[in-house]
Design a protein around this motif. Structure first.
Motif, short mmCIF file in Angstrom:
data_model
loop_
_atom_site.label_atom_id
_atom_site.label_comp_id
_atom_site.label_asym_id
_atom_site.label_seq_id
_atom_site.Cartn_x
_atom_site.Cartn_y
_atom_site.Cartn_z
N UNK A 136 0.84 -1.20 0.00
CA UNK A 136 0.00 0.00 0.00
C UNK A 136 0.87 1.25 0.00
N UNK A 137 0.34 2.31 -0.54
CA UNK A 137 1.13 3.55 -0.62
C UNK A 137 0.19 4.75 -0.59
N UNK A 138 0.62 5.77 0.13
CA UNK A 138 -0.03 7.07 0.12
C UNK A 138 1.02 8.14 -0.10
N UNK A 139 0.57 9.36 -0.32
CA UNK A 139 1.47 10.47 -0.62
C UNK A 139 2.61 10.59 0.39
N UNK A 140 2.30 10.57 1.68
CA UNK A 140 3.34 10.75 2.69
C UNK A 140 4.42 9.67 2.59
N UNK A 141 4.00 8.44 2.37
CA UNK A 141 4.95 7.33 2.27
C UNK A 141 5.86 7.52 1.05
N UNK A 165 0.09 18.01 -1.31
CA UNK A 165 0.03 16.58 -1.58
C UNK A 165 0.81 16.34 -2.87
N UNK A 166 2.12 16.52 -2.78
CA UNK A 166 2.97 16.62 -3.96
C UNK A 166 3.03 15.34 -4.77
N UNK A 167 3.21 14.20 -4.11
CA UNK A 167 3.34 12.95 -4.84
C UNK A 167 2.03 12.61 -5.56
N UNK A 168 0.92 12.73 -4.88
CA UNK A 168 -0.37 12.44 -5.51
C UNK A 168 -0.62 13.37 -6.69
N UNK A 169 -0.39 14.66 -6.51
CA UNK A 169 -0.72 15.60 -7.58
C UNK A 169 0.23 15.46 -8.76
#
Length: 395
Positions: A136-141, A165-169
């Motif tokens: 699993x992965x989210x932006x913070x990770x 939310x840099x990674x997601x965006x």
């Protein structure tokens, strides 16, 4: 819907930020976005200020130009609906972990076998051919694993997340690029394909574009980390009454700047006389410039720097952005009357197309607002729809 993607249908099985930003962008360009949600809805429906319990601020920022249908994919009848939607769609986008989407029966092999022209885009945390596959992965990770938090540590002496939310965006925009490339290729070959958008690899590539730096060579010619952006004095410059952002970059710009502050001889200083020498002495350049900038007020610099053809701008607080004269002139922040939420504000579409402009034709949908409409389009009778509702397969 108008726009360059008018006539394209996208099945959107994503949630949170990355996928919804991608599909909102496609919707802004005219695609018909069918947002497929479980009975509880996208989690962002409940994040932030709200007027209705399932229409929160974060959801509102990521879900215009979409239609919402609820499908409980744990039920066979809901899966049958999705298969029928797949028959008439161009893009299938999901952010479900590969193992889970496979258990549901909608892995890329199955979907492409059903609709060979489908562009099947899977947003994963990690590429499928590596040992992190399926985690699993989210932006913070991803900010941590991709070196982004380490970049912050080099400036503030401890790891920090970027305050967005840099990674997601970023990955959301890359997802749009990948889908459009696959659609273009389909126009040549007539065939769809599986497209994988892995967050870790996308963000490592993003960071390494500049920060691989000295390690671009074997053996390395210096450390990793782009020295100009990591130098401590690269920050908004303090003035007599506030701060200002500016970037002198070329030799002529620096020559004009040094002359303006009364030290024209610095253009010949061996530390500063070329782009290469300034790059090697970037901390000295920025710290010395900062000493001179601190002697005048912000308004004076905003008058002087354009005359010197040096890009500049003041610090604008988030709350002041709607009052920016440029953004006001182009009516970038739009006031709309939402059918359930009342007066709302939304940013305009940034990218402009001269012949086929995008438009905001649909405001953010309520959960399942278009379920019946979409089911009818798929050929379901009213009696069929009532049966699906009674079984809890849709609402």
């Amino acid at each position: 819907m108008s726009g360059p993607l008018s006539g394209l249908r996208v099945l959107d099985l994503t949630s949170v930020v990355l996928g919804p930003l991608a599909t909102q962008t496609l919707g802004d360009m005219g695609a018909d976005i069918v947002k497929i949600e479980g009975p509880a809805g996208d989690t962002t429906r409940y994040t932030g200020p709200k007027r209705s319990k399932d229409m929160s601020a974060l959801y509102m920022g990521l879900n215009r130009n979409k239609r919402s249908i609820v499908l409980d994919l744990k039920q066979h009848s809901a899966k049958d609906v999705l298969w029928r939607l797949i028959d008439g769609a161009d893009v299938f986008l999901h952010s479900i972990r590969p193992q889970a989407i496979g258990r549901l029966g909608f892995g890329h092999d199955n979907v492409l076998a059903r609709n060979p022209r489908m562009v099947y885009a899977g947003v994963h945390g990690f590429r499928m051919d590596g040992p992190y596959y399926g985690r699993p992965a989210y932006d913070d990770v991803i900010q941590g694993l991709s070196g982004s938090a380490d970049l912050m540590a080099r400036l503030v002496d401890e790891p920090r997340y970027m305050p967005t939310i840099m990674a997601d965006k970023t990955c959301g925009l890359v997802t749009v690029n990948a889908i459009l490339a696959a659609l273009y290729e389909r126009e040549q070959s007539g065939e769809g394909q599986f497209v994988e958008i892995p967050m870790l690899e996308t963000m490592v590539a993003f960071n390494m574009a500049d920060h691989i730096f000295g390690h671009a060579f074997e053996p390395p010619e210096g450390p990793m980390g782009y020295s100009r952006v990591l130098t401590p004095s690269r920050r908004p410059y303090k003035t007599l009454d506030g701060y200002i952002c500016l970037l002198a970059y070329t030799d002529p710009q620096w020559e004009r700047f040094w002359a303006e502050v009364g030290v024209p001889e610095l253009k010949d200083d061996p530390r500063f006389d070329s782009l290469a020498s300034r790059a090697d002495n970037i901390e000295a350049v920025y710290s010395l410039a900062g000493e001179y900038i601190a002697t005048r007020n912000t308004a004076e610099w905003l008058e002087v720097l354009p005359r010197l053809e040096i890009p500049c701008g003041e610090i604008v607080e988030l709350e002041s952005l709607p009052d920016d004269p440029h953004l006001q002139a182009i009516e970038f922040f739009r006031s709309e009357d939402h059918p359930t939420e009342g007066k709302i504000t939304i940013p305009d579409i940034a990218v402009q197309f001269g012949r086929t402009p995008g438009s905001i034709d649909r405001l953010q949908p309520k959960l399942g607002e278009h379920s019946i409409e979409i089911l009818r389009e798929a050929g379901y009778s009213d009696a069929d729809i009532e049966d699906l509702q009674a079984a809890g397969a849709t609402i």
